[in-house]
Write an enzyme that holds these catalytic residues in place. Structure first.
Site, PDB file in Angstrom:
ATOM      1  N   GLY A   1      36.241  27.317 -10.583  1.00 53.71           N
ATOM      2  CA  GLY A   1      37.019  28.559 -10.581  1.00 53.71           C
ATOM      3  C   GLY A   1      37.708  28.775  -9.242  1.00 53.71           C
ATOM      4  O   GLY A   1      37.495  28.019  -8.280  1.00 53.71           O
ATOM      5  N   ASP A   2      38.602  29.764  -9.197  1.00 49.96           N
ATOM      6  CA  ASP A   2      39.324  30.146  -7.975  1.00 49.96           C
ATOM      7  C   ASP A   2      40.220  29.030  -7.446  1.00 49.96           C
ATOM      8  O   ASP A   2      40.468  28.944  -6.250  1.00 49.96           O
ATOM      9  CB  ASP A   2      38.349  30.576  -6.855  1.00 49.96           C
ATOM     10  CG  ASP A   2      37.349  31.587  -7.351  1.00 49.96           C
ATOM     11  OD1 ASP A   2      37.769  32.544  -7.994  1.00 49.96           O
ATOM     12  OD2 ASP A   2      36.133  31.398  -7.112  1.00 49.96           O
TER      13      ASP A   2
ATOM     14  N   GLY B   1      43.366  28.629  -8.057  1.00 50.26           N
ATOM     15  CA  GLY B   1      44.757  29.042  -7.847  1.00 50.26           C
ATOM     16  C   GLY B   1      45.540  29.034  -9.152  1.00 50.26           C
ATOM     17  O   GLY B   1      46.766  28.881  -9.152  1.00 50.26           O
ATOM     18  N   LYS B   2      44.830  29.216 -10.265  1.00 57.73           N
ATOM     19  CA  LYS B   2      45.506  29.214 -11.583  1.00 57.73           C
ATOM     20  C   LYS B   2      46.543  30.327 -11.667  1.00 57.73           C
ATOM     21  O   LYS B   2      47.614  30.155 -12.217  1.00 57.73           O
ATOM     22  CB  LYS B   2      44.480  29.399 -12.710  1.00 57.73           C
ATOM     23  CG  LYS B   2      43.502  28.268 -12.836  1.00 57.73           C
ATOM     24  CD  LYS B   2      42.472  28.549 -13.899  1.00 57.73           C
ATOM     25  CE  LYS B   2      41.473  29.623 -13.526  1.00 57.73           C
ATOM     26  NZ  LYS B   2      40.577  29.319 -12.417  1.00 57.73           N
TER      27      LYS B   2
ATOM     28  N   GLY C   1      39.691  36.689 -11.389  1.00 54.52           N
ATOM     29  CA  GLY C   1      40.515  37.430 -10.429  1.00 54.52           C
ATOM     30  C   GLY C   1      41.646  36.504 -10.046  1.00 54.52           C
ATOM     31  O   GLY C   1      41.444  35.554  -9.309  1.00 54.52           O
ATOM     32  N   HIS C   2      42.815  36.743 -10.597  1.00 56.82           N
ATOM     33  CA  HIS C   2      43.944  35.869 -10.309  1.00 56.82           C
ATOM     34  C   HIS C   2      44.864  36.556  -9.300  1.00 56.82           C
ATOM     35  O   HIS C   2      45.446  37.589  -9.588  1.00 56.82           O
ATOM     36  CB  HIS C   2      44.666  35.510 -11.605  1.00 56.82           C
ATOM     37  CG  HIS C   2      43.826  34.650 -12.507  1.00 56.82           C
ATOM     38  ND1 HIS C   2      44.141  34.377 -13.807  1.00 56.82           N
ATOM     39  CD2 HIS C   2      42.670  33.989 -12.268  1.00 56.82           C
ATOM     40  CE1 HIS C   2      43.206  33.576 -14.324  1.00 56.82           C
ATOM     41  NE2 HIS C   2      42.312  33.344 -13.406  1.00 56.82           N
TER      42      HIS C   2
ATOM     43  N   GLN D   1      38.196  31.133 -14.918  1.00 58.71           N
ATOM     44  CA  GLN D   1      37.065  30.397 -14.345  1.00 58.71           C
ATOM     45  C   GLN D   1      37.409  28.900 -14.264  1.00 58.71           C
ATOM     46  O   GLN D   1      38.571  28.558 -14.305  1.00 58.71           O
ATOM     47  CB  GLN D   1      35.754  30.616 -15.137  1.00 58.71           C
ATOM     48  CG  GLN D   1      35.183  32.029 -15.025  1.00 58.71           C
ATOM     49  CD  GLN D   1      35.851  33.015 -15.949  1.00 58.71           C
ATOM     50  OE1 GLN D   1      36.005  32.774 -17.137  1.00 58.71           O
ATOM     51  NE2 GLN D   1      36.248  34.149 -15.410  1.00 58.71           N
TER      52      GLN D   1
ATOM     53  N   THR E   1      34.743  40.043  -6.608  1.00 62.18           N
ATOM     54  CA  THR E   1      33.541  40.639  -6.017  1.00 62.18           C
ATOM     55  C   THR E   1      33.585  40.703  -4.491  1.00 62.18           C
ATOM     56  O   THR E   1      32.725  41.340  -3.886  1.00 62.18           O
ATOM     57  CB  THR E   1      32.302  39.808  -6.408  1.00 62.18           C
ATOM     58  OG1 THR E   1      32.522  38.472  -5.959  1.00 62.18           O
ATOM     59  CG2 THR E   1      32.060  39.819  -7.908  1.00 62.18           C
TER      60      THR E   1
ATOM     61  N   LEU F   1      46.717  22.849  -0.013  1.00 66.75           N
ATOM     62  CA  LEU F   1      46.720  21.647   0.829  1.00 66.75           C
ATOM     63  C   LEU F   1      46.892  22.040   2.300  1.00 66.75           C
ATOM     64  O   LEU F   1      46.368  21.382   3.194  1.00 66.75           O
ATOM     65  CB  LEU F   1      47.852  20.716   0.360  1.00 66.75           C
ATOM     66  CG  LEU F   1      47.916  19.341   0.977  1.00 66.75           C
ATOM     67  CD1 LEU F   1      46.641  18.543   0.719  1.00 66.75           C
ATOM     68  CD2 LEU F   1      49.112  18.545   0.441  1.00 66.75           C
ATOM     69  N   ASP F   2      47.624  23.143   2.542  1.00 69.53           N
ATOM     70  CA  ASP F   2      47.884  23.601   3.909  1.00 69.53           C
ATOM     71  C   ASP F   2      46.602  23.941   4.672  1.00 69.53           C
ATOM     72  O   ASP F   2      46.573  23.876   5.901  1.00 69.53           O
ATOM     73  CB  ASP F   2      48.804  24.833   3.882  1.00 69.53           C
ATOM     74  CG  ASP F   2      48.248  25.922   2.989  1.00 69.53           C
ATOM     75  OD1 ASP F   2      48.021  25.652   1.790  1.00 69.53           O
ATOM     76  OD2 ASP F   2      48.002  27.039   3.485  1.00 69.53           O
TER      77      ASP F   2
ATOM     78  N   SER G   1      50.677  22.867  -3.737  1.00 69.08           N
ATOM     79  CA  SER G   1      50.884  24.201  -3.192  1.00 69.08           C
ATOM     80  C   SER G   1      50.502  24.205  -1.717  1.00 69.08           C
ATOM     81  O   SER G   1      49.443  23.704  -1.339  1.00 69.08           O
ATOM     82  CB  SER G   1      50.047  25.201  -3.988  1.00 69.08           C
ATOM     83  OG  SER G   1      50.156  26.465  -3.394  1.00 69.08           O
TER      84      SER G   1
HETATM   85  P1  IMP Z   1      29.747  35.756 -14.931  1.00 67.22           P
HETATM   86  O1  IMP Z   1      30.925  35.076 -15.515  1.00 67.22           O
HETATM   87  O2  IMP Z   1      30.065  37.057 -14.259  1.00 67.22           O
HETATM   88  O3  IMP Z   1      28.617  35.890 -15.914  1.00 67.22           O
HETATM   89  O4  IMP Z   1      29.165  34.817 -13.749  1.00 67.22           O
HETATM   90  C1  IMP Z   1      28.571  33.542 -13.991  1.00 67.22           C
HETATM   91  C2  IMP Z   1      28.939  32.543 -12.890  1.00 67.22           C
HETATM   92  O5  IMP Z   1      30.329  32.272 -12.955  1.00 67.22           O
HETATM   93  C3  IMP Z   1      28.694  33.044 -11.463  1.00 67.22           C
HETATM   94  O6  IMP Z   1      28.323  31.948 -10.654  1.00 67.22           O
HETATM   95  C4  IMP Z   1      30.045  33.566 -11.023  1.00 67.22           C
HETATM   96  O7  IMP Z   1      30.201  33.542  -9.618  1.00 67.22           O
HETATM   97  C5  IMP Z   1      30.951  32.555 -11.688  1.00 67.22           C
HETATM   98  N1  IMP Z   1      32.295  33.098 -11.991  1.00 67.22           N
HETATM   99  C6  IMP Z   1      32.629  33.929 -12.984  1.00 67.22           C
HETATM  100  N2  IMP Z   1      33.947  34.189 -12.961  1.00 67.22           N
HETATM  101  C7  IMP Z   1      34.455  33.482 -11.941  1.00 67.22           C
HETATM  102  C8  IMP Z   1      35.787  33.290 -11.431  1.00 67.22           C
HETATM  103  O8  IMP Z   1      36.785  33.816 -11.948  1.00 67.22           O
HETATM  104  N3  IMP Z   1      35.897  32.466 -10.352  1.00 67.22           N
HETATM  105  C9  IMP Z   1      34.832  31.814  -9.809  1.00 67.22           C
HETATM  106  N4  IMP Z   1      33.581  31.946 -10.254  1.00 67.22           N
HETATM  107  C10 IMP Z   1      33.390  32.767 -11.321  1.00 67.22           C
END
Ligand code: IMP
Length: 431
Positions: free
Chosen positions: A12-13, A15-16, A40-41, A226, A304, A335-336, A416
């Site tokens: 996850g995270d 950069g989608k 969280g995009h 994710q 969060t 990459l930067d 990017s």
């Molecule tokens: P949940 O999706 O809130 O139940 O969290 C389960 C796991 O997925 C945890 O380790 C979260 O940190 C991770 N997680 C959920 N959504 C994201 C996201 O959008 N980016 C990165 N990690 C995520």
């Protein structure tokens, strides 16, 4: 052409949001099909940041229709706040820009309360969830107790449905977790009000809208949330989310057949991050380079605010993601952030129980025992965030990119070099 799926190839995270925002300049439709407000995009346009949790990242382009499919768990309070914030910033001025499936699962405050109470009770063996109620909402769907988005518009039966759903949950909250219960009556009033605000976005058959768009050869993007390694079935269980995050989920969550898909774009950072607990072989824990990536990459969760764990790029994990998603092209993000590091490492294999392996191990407990084997490469000093063509990248940087593509046997189409739309280097066009 067929649909294009954009998915995270790591935890996850990746950069989608930025990729979908940039691609949406050309897309007619953008669809969210799984997950919920745990996503969280972050999008940066003209230096201004917008963080979206539920609404597809195409919403900043007025000509793009955004769809929330049945596979999403829809936190209706967060959705309403997000719509209001976007409208205040001058976006989402026409309700036709956003269509919400009648079949999406409604996520309510009691799902959040249960998620948080569970994590609290788990103590040291926490999953590290986002606390957004994702697990409990999907459980309701699977156990056939969920309220669907379409149910919100039948005000007469709302209270009875909520009461039925709350019986068990209030018992758990009060007697097992020692937390306050929820009142069906109060929630009903709140939901009635929200449903009036959300009614303009209601769509009775999003699957049909998508089908028609694909049949008319419209440009359709499916936006994953994710990352692949957080997939409920194929990720690092139990440290995963509660939905299927891999490309196949785009078909399931939006109600279209797999033959409608033409390309799967895997998004990966030039290094690796993870939030929450769980194995992470290339993690640079208590390491100055890990700190560098954290600070230079601003690696704090957009949902969060938690610090992300940082580490080297892991090609074993990426190879697995390419296989389980059928990734056809890659986008290499951030990459930067690596500029200025003298020496870079890429994990090309693991050592597991005395053997060298290049296939990601899925047996429970194996990843925790895996030791990393690295290929070392020289870094580059130049700031690359001003570069606008891949050909201008410093030699060592280009070498890093080409090594990744050749080790993975998958082309890198997009690079990017910063958060802005203009900081995107195209190697091949998307459509
Ligand atoms: P949940 O999706 O809130 O139940 O969290 C389960 C796991 O997925 C945890 O380790 C979260 O940190 C991770 N997680 C959920 N959504 C994201 C996201 O959008 N980016 C990165 N990690 C995520």
């Amino acid at each position: 052409m067929g649909g294009i799926i954009v998915i995270g190839a790591q935890w996850g995270d990746e950069g989608k949001g930025k990729v979908v925002d940039v691609f949406s300049a050309e897309a007619d439709y953008v669809i969210r099909y799984q997950g919920g407000a745990n996503a969280g995009h972050t999008l940066t346009v003209d230096g201004k940041k917008t963080i979206l949790h539920l609404i597809p990242s195409g919403i900043l382009h007025p000509h793009t229709t955004c769809i929330i499919g049945s596979g999403v768990v829809l936190d209706v309070e967060t959705l309403h706040e997000e719509i209001t914030t976007l409208q205040k910033s001058g976006f989402l001025q026409r309700p036709e820009q956003l269509l919400i499936s009648d079949g999406a699962t409604v996520l309510l405050p009691y799902h959040r309360a249960l998620d948080q109470a569970r994590e609290e009770k788990r103590g040291l063996s926490k999953i590290g969830t986002t606390g957004k109620g994702i697990g409990p909402a999907y459980e309701d769907r699977a156990s056939r107790k969920a309220l669907l988005f379409g149910d919100l518009f039948h005000h007469d039966s709302l209270e009875a449905k909520l009461e039925a759903s709350l019986q068990e949950k209030n018992f758990l909250l009060e007697h097992f977790y020692q937390k306050p219960p929820f009142s069906a009556k109060e929630l009903t009033e709140k939901i009635k009000h929200l449903s009036e605000q959300l009614a303009p976005y209601r769509c009775k058959n999003t699957s049909q809208v998508i089908y028609k768009a694909l049949s008319a050869k419209k440009k359709v993007l499916f936006e994953g949330a994710q990352g692949s390694l957080l997939d409920l079935l194929h990720g690092t269980y139990p440290y995963v989310t509660s939905s299927s995050t891999i490309a196949g989920s785009a078909c399931v969550g939006s109600g279209i057949g797999p033959t409608s898909i033409e390309k799967v774009i895997g998004i990966t950072k030039a290094y690796t991050t993870r939030v929450g607990a769980g194995p992470f072989p290339t993690e640079l824990k208590n390491d100055p380079i890990g700190e560098w990536l954290l600070n230079k990459g601003h690696e704090y969760g957009s949902t969060t605010g938690r610090q992300r764990r940082c580490g080297w790029l892991d090609l074993v994990a990426l190879r697995y993601a390419i296989r389980i998603n059928g990734i056809t092209h890659l986008a290499l993000m951030k990459l930067d952030v690596l500029s200025g590091l003298e020496q870079l490492k890429i994990c090309t294999a693991y050592e597991l129980d005395g053997k060298t392996i290049t296939d990601y191990p899925v047996t429970p407990g194996a990843l925790e025992r895996a030791k990393t084997i690295y290929k070392e490469m020289p870094g580059w000093k130049e700031d690359i965030s001003y570069i606008r063509s891949a050909k201008e990248l410093p030699k060592n940087c280009l070498n890093y990119v080409q090594t990744i593509a050749s080790e993975l046997g998958t082309p890198i189409d997009v690079i990017s070099v910063g958060p802005g739309r203009e900081q995107t280097l195209w190697i091949r066009p998307l459509f």
